[in-house]
Design an enzyme around this catalytic site. Sequence first.
Site, short mmCIF file in Angstrom:
data_model
loop_
_atom_site.label_atom_id
_atom_site.label_comp_id
_atom_site.label_asym_id
_atom_site.label_seq_id
_atom_site.Cartn_x
_atom_site.Cartn_y
_atom_site.Cartn_z
N THR A 197 42.01 39.15 49.72
CA THR A 197 43.15 39.07 50.64
C THR A 197 42.85 39.90 51.86
O THR A 197 42.63 41.10 51.77
CB THR A 197 44.41 39.61 49.95
OG1 THR A 197 44.60 38.85 48.78
CG2 THR A 197 45.61 39.50 50.84
N GLU A 257 43.24 33.24 47.35
CA GLU A 257 43.60 32.99 45.95
C GLU A 257 45.06 33.35 45.74
O GLU A 257 45.59 34.20 46.45
CB GLU A 257 42.66 33.78 45.02
CG GLU A 257 42.54 35.27 45.31
CD GLU A 257 43.68 36.11 44.81
OE1 GLU A 257 44.40 35.63 43.92
OE2 GLU A 257 43.87 37.22 45.32
N PHE A 258 45.66 32.68 44.77
CA PHE A 258 47.06 32.97 44.45
C PHE A 258 47.18 33.28 42.96
O PHE A 258 48.10 32.85 42.29
CB PHE A 258 47.95 31.78 44.84
CG PHE A 258 47.83 31.40 46.30
CD1 PHE A 258 48.48 32.14 47.28
CD2 PHE A 258 47.04 30.34 46.69
CE1 PHE A 258 48.35 31.81 48.62
CE2 PHE A 258 46.90 29.99 48.04
CZ PHE A 258 47.56 30.73 49.00
N LEU A 259 46.17 34.00 42.45
CA LEU A 259 46.12 34.23 41.01
C LEU A 259 47.04 35.35 40.59
O LEU A 259 47.08 36.40 41.24
CB LEU A 259 44.69 34.62 40.60
CG LEU A 259 43.57 33.71 41.09
CD1 LEU A 259 42.22 34.26 40.65
CD2 LEU A 259 43.77 32.30 40.57
N LYS A 298 63.75 37.68 39.00
CA LYS A 298 64.07 38.53 37.84
C LYS A 298 64.27 39.97 38.30
O LYS A 298 63.34 40.59 38.81
CB LYS A 298 62.94 38.48 36.81
CG LYS A 298 62.86 37.20 36.06
CD LYS A 298 62.07 37.39 34.75
CE LYS A 298 61.43 36.10 34.31
NZ LYS A 298 60.15 35.84 34.98
N GLY A 309 55.10 45.81 41.24
CA GLY A 309 53.94 46.70 41.40
C GLY A 309 52.69 45.86 41.41
O GLY A 309 52.73 44.68 41.77
N CYS A 340 48.45 43.87 44.29
CA CYS A 340 48.61 42.98 45.44
C CYS A 340 49.86 43.22 46.27
O CYS A 340 49.76 43.53 47.46
CB CYS A 340 48.58 41.54 44.98
SG CYS A 340 46.95 41.05 44.45
N LYS A 345 53.09 44.80 34.70
CA LYS A 345 53.84 43.64 34.19
C LYS A 345 53.23 43.28 32.85
O LYS A 345 52.15 43.75 32.50
CB LYS A 345 53.79 42.48 35.17
CG LYS A 345 52.40 41.89 35.33
CD LYS A 345 52.43 40.61 36.12
CE LYS A 345 51.08 39.92 36.05
NZ LYS A 345 51.05 38.67 36.75
N ARG A 387 47.70 49.57 38.07
CA ARG A 387 47.71 49.91 39.50
C ARG A 387 49.11 49.71 40.07
O ARG A 387 49.72 48.67 39.87
CB ARG A 387 46.68 49.06 40.25
CG ARG A 387 45.26 49.54 39.99
CD ARG A 387 44.25 48.65 40.66
NE ARG A 387 44.17 47.36 40.01
CZ ARG A 387 43.43 46.35 40.45
NH1 ARG A 387 42.72 46.50 41.55
NH2 ARG A 387 43.39 45.21 39.81
C1 UDX Z 1 50.77 38.41 42.71
C2 UDX Z 1 51.04 36.98 43.22
O1 UDX Z 1 51.97 36.33 42.34
C3 UDX Z 1 49.74 36.19 43.30
O2 UDX Z 1 50.00 34.92 43.85
C4 UDX Z 1 48.77 36.96 44.20
O3 UDX Z 1 47.54 36.31 44.30
C5 UDX Z 1 48.56 38.36 43.65
O4 UDX Z 1 49.82 39.04 43.55
P1 UDX Z 1 50.35 39.56 40.34
O5 UDX Z 1 50.24 40.86 41.08
O6 UDX Z 1 49.35 39.26 39.28
O7 UDX Z 1 50.28 38.33 41.38
O8 UDX Z 1 51.75 39.56 39.62
P2 UDX Z 1 53.14 38.80 39.69
O9 UDX Z 1 53.33 38.05 38.44
O10 UDX Z 1 53.30 38.08 40.95
O11 UDX Z 1 54.13 40.05 39.65
C6 UDX Z 1 54.06 41.10 40.60
C7 UDX Z 1 55.07 42.17 40.30
O12 UDX Z 1 56.39 41.70 40.53
C8 UDX Z 1 55.06 42.69 38.86
O13 UDX Z 1 55.22 44.09 38.87
C9 UDX Z 1 56.26 42.00 38.23
O14 UDX Z 1 56.80 42.73 37.15
C10 UDX Z 1 57.22 41.96 39.40
N1 UDX Z 1 58.19 40.86 39.31
C11 UDX Z 1 57.78 39.56 39.36
C12 UDX Z 1 59.55 41.16 39.25
O15 UDX Z 1 59.94 42.33 39.22
N2 UDX Z 1 60.44 40.13 39.23
C13 UDX Z 1 60.06 38.83 39.28
O16 UDX Z 1 60.94 37.95 39.27
C14 UDX Z 1 58.69 38.53 39.34
#
Ligand code: UDX
Length: 466
Positions: free
Chosen positions: A120, A150-152, A270, A276, A279, A339, A346
């Site tokens: 990114t 990427e959107f992983l 949610k 956290g 990303c 999560k 991190r």
């Molecule tokens: C995110 C993006 O979704 C992804 O597209 C990008 O490439 C990288 O960053 P990721 O960091 O793996 O991915 O986690 P994600 O599932 O998006 O959750 C990020 C944070 O948001 C977590 O701490 C999660 O607990 C929190 N979260 C997510 C919420 O508090 N509420 C929600 O509804 C969704």
Amino acid sequence: MDIAIIGSGYVGLVAAAAFAEIGHNVICVDNDVTKVDALNRGETLIHERFLPELLARHRGDRLRFTSCVDDAVRSSSVIFIAVGTPSAESGDADLSLVENVACSIAQTINSHKIIVEKSTVPVCTSQWIRRVMLQNGAPREMFDVVCNPEFLREGTAVTDFLYPHRIVIGADCASAAETLRKVYTPLLDGSYAKLTKAIPQPDNAVVPTRLIVTSAESAEVIKHASNAFLAMKISFINAVANVCEAVGADVEEVCKGMGSDARIGSEFLKPGIGYGGSCFPKDLTAFRSVSYDSGYDFRLLDEVCRINEEQRFRFLRKVRQALWNLKGKRLAVLGLAYKGGTDDIRESPAIAMVKLLLKEKCEIVAYDPAATERAKEIFRDGEVQFSHDLYDTATDADALLILTDWEEFAGMDLTRLGKAMKNQIVIDGRNLYRPETMIESGFTYYSIGRRERVPRKVVRRLNTAA
Ligand code: UDX
């Protein structure tokens, strides 16, 4: 195709394994020799569903690991840069690793290469990569630079890669965009999904995947703006949760009502103790900084961050509300990862919460299904007790705090849990339970955006005592 992936972190390693899975010859590079040795020995290094299967399928065959960038560059026609882009003190992304990789490619280039930014990066990075390549002697006609964000999501990174909702290719040259399209053909024509050995599709998979071709700058903005928008959605619902608490509404009912509007959607709605991970926090700061430097003061992003930070302090207030004095209280903490489904800590709000509670001199016993070893590295010896069993964690606890949305925490044996604890108090930072379920099981239950619920017999006991 012969592909090189430079950087074997979460993104690089998943991309390398998945590209091998869809039929390419992949060489994955990391300058950390111990990491490369571990990968060559068969270790997975990160907790990621389906990654061990993919590595076992392709390691030593279509997938190789090396610490030599030059070998990887010489033997490939498409080179993905997937190195880290941490936040610098200014909030800008630190792109020195990207620059180093561009220099190395320029110095080794032996045939035409397509250089793909996968990390990114802020807008205009592709222009900088081009400039660095030229400055380091790479002939203009020998390379193209493409942005392919990427959107992983961690935990579902492999299926996100193999069944993406969209593939974005940002290229200023049609032939480079065409080569990248070929790289992804098995996903774009749906042929990968039809293979008997394919990794199973998730429920919401969109097959075949949609391809979006844009300019490099647009692709760079798509990545940052997508993450910023998702973070904003989380902060928005957290702010709504705070209003719900103030007026006696139930945020889960509100989410259902809002989320069923197709224009809003129920995902990323949610409420909890905040977002956290590696990303969102970093990308938000970088996007804020890039916007500011280019003349736009994107203050909405500051507010998104502020709400996110504030959630922790509001949660701390809930713990106080439940227990009054915190000093010396024994708290069972469920979750350390940022999560569920990952061992990554991190920027974890759970870790931030534990730090706040330690400042209050609480006694912390923590359990996480995957992140304990990583968490041990950041606390002083003995500062936190780590447990290997959920119910042992709860033994004699004054309260149980749910800080990460692991599936295991949503399906606890509440009778067993209640018997283990000193006080049947659950403070749920991820809204994993229905309040009715908790009070029926005898728990006093605090959650986010819903009022405190106390079992009738506890109310009677308190009234009698008064
Ligand atoms: C995110 C993006 O979704 C992804 O597209 C990008 O490439 C990288 O960053 P990721 O960091 O793996 O991915 O986690 P994600 O599932 O998006 O959750 C990020 C944070 O948001 C977590 O701490 C999660 O607990 C929190 N979260 C997510 C919420 O508090 N509420 C929600 O509804 C969704």
